[in-house]
Write a protein that holds these residues in place. Structure first.
Motif, PDB file in Angstrom:
ATOM      1  N   UNK A  21    -112.028 -26.593 -31.788  1.00 16.42           N
ATOM      2  CA  UNK A  21    -110.791 -25.590 -32.109  1.00 16.42           C
ATOM      3  C   UNK A  21    -109.553 -26.361 -31.292  1.00 16.42           C
ATOM      4  N   UNK A  22    -109.779 -26.831 -30.243  1.00 17.88           N
ATOM      5  CA  UNK A  22    -108.691 -27.390 -29.225  1.00 17.88           C
ATOM      6  C   UNK A  22    -107.991 -29.004 -29.826  1.00 17.88           C
TER       7      UNK A  22
ATOM      8  N   UNK B 186    -100.654 -24.495 -26.949  1.00 20.46           N
ATOM      9  CA  UNK B 186    -100.122 -25.511 -27.718  1.00 20.46           C
ATOM     10  C   UNK B 186    -101.358 -25.859 -28.930  1.00 20.46           C
ATOM     11  N   UNK B 187    -102.516 -25.543 -28.448  1.00 21.74           N
ATOM     12  CA  UNK B 187    -103.657 -25.924 -29.386  1.00 21.74           C
ATOM     13  C   UNK B 187    -104.361 -24.571 -29.733  1.00 21.74           C
ATOM     14  N   UNK B 188    -105.237 -24.620 -30.706  1.00 22.47           N
ATOM     15  CA  UNK B 188    -105.944 -23.294 -30.922  1.00 22.47           C
ATOM     16  C   UNK B 188    -107.015 -22.803 -30.014  1.00 22.47           C
ATOM     17  N   UNK B 189    -106.845 -21.726 -29.218  1.00 25.94           N
ATOM     18  CA  UNK B 189    -107.913 -21.096 -28.521  1.00 25.94           C
ATOM     19  C   UNK B 189    -108.941 -20.507 -28.860  1.00 25.94           C
TER      20      UNK B 189
ATOM     21  N   UNK C 118    -109.000 -17.462 -35.290  1.00 22.97           N
ATOM     22  CA  UNK C 118    -109.511 -18.921 -35.083  1.00 22.97           C
ATOM     23  C   UNK C 118    -110.678 -19.223 -35.891  1.00 22.97           C
ATOM     24  N   UNK C 119    -111.694 -18.640 -36.226  1.00 26.58           N
ATOM     25  CA  UNK C 119    -112.811 -19.208 -36.730  1.00 26.58           C
ATOM     26  C   UNK C 119    -112.203 -19.416 -38.367  1.00 26.58           C
TER      27      UNK C 119
ATOM     28  N   UNK D  41    -119.099 -27.335 -36.038  1.00 30.20           N
ATOM     29  CA  UNK D  41    -120.267 -28.170 -36.873  1.00 30.20           C
ATOM     30  C   UNK D  41    -119.920 -28.563 -38.303  1.00 30.20           C
ATOM     31  N   UNK D  42    -120.269 -29.701 -38.880  1.00 26.14           N
ATOM     32  CA  UNK D  42    -119.913 -30.049 -40.063  1.00 26.14           C
ATOM     33  C   UNK D  42    -121.376 -30.646 -40.669  1.00 26.14           C
ATOM     34  N   UNK D  43    -121.525 -30.286 -41.701  1.00 31.55           N
ATOM     35  CA  UNK D  43    -122.920 -30.835 -42.350  1.00 31.55           C
ATOM     36  C   UNK D  43    -122.647 -31.397 -43.881  1.00 31.55           C
ATOM     37  N   UNK D  44    -122.710 -32.478 -43.940  1.00 32.17           N
ATOM     38  CA  UNK D  44    -122.504 -33.166 -45.279  1.00 32.17           C
ATOM     39  C   UNK D  44    -123.564 -33.452 -45.910  1.00 32.17           C
TER      40      UNK D  44
END
Length: 117
Positions: A7-8, A32-35, A41-42, A59-62
């Protein structure tokens, strides 16, 4: 793959920073960044979804039908992350695995199953 402080890494548009303001005894602050904790936010983070991968929080699943296609898709996703200035946490990344344990489930080419562990 796991993004380091995912997120940050998402910058809040300068015009919207006042919407993140909070007060402490030391003064008024804006992110300044997404908390974590903002109601959108999600959803904001997960809009960074591609047709060749799944994103859940940071998390990223390719996924792909063949190893050659997997390498091609992985390269595209990694380029996209790099272009966006996002950084992975290499200690939490797995590459080229045929079975993945995530959120109490085993995911493989045959589907999703409860993780016996």
């Amino acid at each position: 793959m796991d993004l380091r402080s995912g997120y940050w890494q998402i910058e809040v548009d300068e015009a919207d920073r006042e919407k993140t303001a909070f007060i402490t005894p030391d003064g008024l602050y804006e992110f300044k960044v997404m908390p974590f904790g903002l109601c959108n936010a999600p959803a904001t983070f997960e809009r960074m979804i591609w047709s060749m991968c799944l994103c859940y929080l940071d998390d990223i699943i390719v996924f792909s039908p063949t190893f050659d296609e997997h390498v091609r898709r992985l390269e595209l996703v990694l380029r996209c992350l790099s272009k966006a200035g996002l950084v992975l946490n290499p200690d939490k990344c797995l590459f080229g695995t045929k079975r993945l344990s995530i959120f109490g489930h085993l995911v493989d080419g045959e589907g999703v199953h409860p993780d016996p562990g």
